[in-house]
Design an enzyme around this catalytic site. Structure first.
Site, PDB file in Angstrom:
ATOM      1  N   GLU A  86     -36.978  16.000 -18.426  1.00 51.35           N
ATOM      2  CA  GLU A  86     -36.350  16.895 -17.369  1.00 51.35           C
ATOM      3  C   GLU A  86     -35.083  16.703 -16.949  1.00 51.35           C
ATOM      4  OE1 GLU A  86     -37.003  19.939 -14.328  1.00 51.35           O
ATOM      5  OE2 GLU A  86     -37.801  19.422 -16.423  1.00 51.35           O
ATOM      6  N   HIS A  89     -32.488  17.698 -19.750  1.00 49.97           N
ATOM      7  CA  HIS A  89     -32.200  19.165 -19.611  1.00 49.97           C
ATOM      8  C   HIS A  89     -31.250  19.833 -18.497  1.00 49.97           C
ATOM      9  CE1 HIS A  89     -33.434  23.331 -19.856  1.00 49.97           C
ATOM     10  NE2 HIS A  89     -34.070  23.386 -18.974  1.00 49.97           N
ATOM     11  N   HIS A 149     -37.692  31.952 -16.738  1.00 47.88           N
ATOM     12  CA  HIS A 149     -36.551  30.840 -16.923  1.00 47.88           C
ATOM     13  C   HIS A 149     -36.107  30.842 -18.449  1.00 47.88           C
ATOM     14  CE1 HIS A 149     -34.135  27.561 -16.299  1.00 47.88           C
ATOM     15  NE2 HIS A 149     -34.890  26.718 -16.409  1.00 47.88           N
ATOM     16  N   HIS A 262     -49.606  38.101 -28.978  1.00 48.84           N
ATOM     17  CA  HIS A 262     -48.317  37.375 -29.593  1.00 48.84           C
ATOM     18  C   HIS A 262     -48.404  37.525 -31.159  1.00 48.84           C
ATOM     19  CE1 HIS A 262     -44.811  35.075 -29.784  1.00 48.84           C
ATOM     20  NE2 HIS A 262     -45.614  33.982 -30.523  1.00 48.84           N
ATOM     21  N   HIS A 319     -39.658  26.413 -33.473  1.00 43.94           N
ATOM     22  CA  HIS A 319     -40.033  27.834 -33.296  1.00 43.94           C
ATOM     23  C   HIS A 319     -39.302  28.779 -32.188  1.00 43.94           C
ATOM     24  CE1 HIS A 319     -42.702  31.264 -34.199  1.00 43.94           C
ATOM     25  NE2 HIS A 319     -43.215  30.968 -33.044  1.00 43.94           N
TER      26      HIS A 319
END
Length: 347
Positions: A86, A89, A149, A262, A319
């Site tokens: 976290e 990032h 986000h 999806h 991905h």
């Protein structure tokens, strides 16, 4: 002589704007990948406060620091394997913000430059992204915010890349018949960009609601072609603010609906991109066609591998990166179509 020096200085400054935009693109891609890693490793709430981590600039890693942190946040005990993703990032995102501020300042000094408004839009976008990063934590991974986000990160990456393209690429002359074919292809390419963007949003919704493994088999889902699925609950965007959404809060049928949608979206994307690639080949752009097909096939393979191999972290992160690459490829192709000009042959 003075005019030559002035021209060299202009080129130098322009070159540095391009370099900064290119570095920013790489940094933005890193932030997107780190965000995916943080989300997929369930570290989105690894630090329950913001902008620090348990009151630290980095994260608590000593025994006494962890003990104090656990006392201060009894509802969220320290998990060291989730704190560092976290914060790493956040620091990369903060570095990107500083870079964009610098880039905007460089454009602000030359207000007449064609990238002026784009750079200021980019600054506003990344400030909004910082707010979404804060809300991701304070609203405890509310799926709407997490998805927004992700989209903000993709948008930041796309704008930076297109700014670099605008600074580097110049109009190219092509034969009139190729020009006509590419202009006819432009509407389809734009539709493909929109659909890929929607598919990325759907992927974010799938991830934020922990529906990636709602169908554990492929190509069927629960060994059925159309299993029980609750679409109204799966796409209920009026979810309550307040609960901790780590791990998801939806029932199985709702997650199945998200996953199925999806997959259907992936099929539509594949058909559209293949159609763009086929027409690009016929229009005299075989390299673009080959590139789009390679990126598309890689993305499809990664998506299938996620299901078959039960969402291994490296493949799941790849991905997300593949989605960004496919979007940038289509955006670049659209930009190149928009900047070509037909050759005027003298008779």
């Amino acid at each position: 002589m003075e005019s030559d020096i002035t021209e060299l200085r202009k080129n130098y400054k322009k070159d540095w704007r391009f370099r900064l935009a290119l570095i920013g693109t790489g940094l933005a891609l890193t932030v997107v990948v780190l965000g995916a890693f943080t989300r997929l490793s369930h570290a989105g709430l690894g630090c329950p406060d913001w902008p620090g981590c348990y009151g630290h600039l980095l994260w608590p890693n000593e025994g006494h620091e962890i003990a104090i942190a656990n006392q201060a946040f009894p509802h969220a005990p320290v998990e060291t394997d989730k704190t560092w993703p976290e914060m790493v990032h956040r620091y990369f995102a903060g570095s990107l913000l500083l870079l964009v501020v610098s880039l905007t300042f460089m454009f602000w000094r030359r207000r007449g430059h064609r990238g002026f408004y784009q750079s200021h839009f980019l600054l506003g976008l990344i400030i909004l992204q910082a707010a979404f990063g804060m809300w991701t934590v304070t609203l405890k991974l509310w799926p709407q915010v997490v998805t927004a986000h992700l989209l903000g990160g993709m948008a930041t990456l796309s704008v930076l890349w297109m700014l670099a393209e605008r600074l580097r690429y110049r109009r190219r002359l092509i034969p009139p018949h190729e020009f006509t074919a590419l202009q006819n292809l432009r509407p389809l390419a734009i539709v493909a960009v929109v659909v890929v963007s929607l598919q990325i949003a759907l992927g974010g919704w799938t991830s934020s609601n922990y529906a990636a493994l709602a169908c554990p088999d492929f190509p069927t889902c629960h060994n059925q072609w159309w299993p029980a699925a609750d679409f109204s609950e799966g796409f209920n965007i009026a979810q309550q603010i307040g609960p901790n959404y780590l791990g998801g809060a939806m029932e199985s049928d709702a997650r199945t609906a998200i996953h199925l949608t999806h997959r259907i979206g992936a099929l539509i994307v594949a058909l559209l991109v293949l159609a763009v690639a086929f027409r690009a080949w016929k229009a005299g752009s075989p390299r673009w066609a080959q590139g789009l097909i390679v990126v598309l096939c890689l993305q499809i393979a990664l998506g299938i591998a996620n299901v078959v191999l039960s969402l291994p972290l490296p493949i799941a992160v790849a991905h997300n990166a593949g989605a960004a690459l496919l979007l940038l490829s289509l955006l670049t192709f659209c930009y190149r179509i928009n900047t070509v000009q037909p050759e005027i042959r003298k008779t």
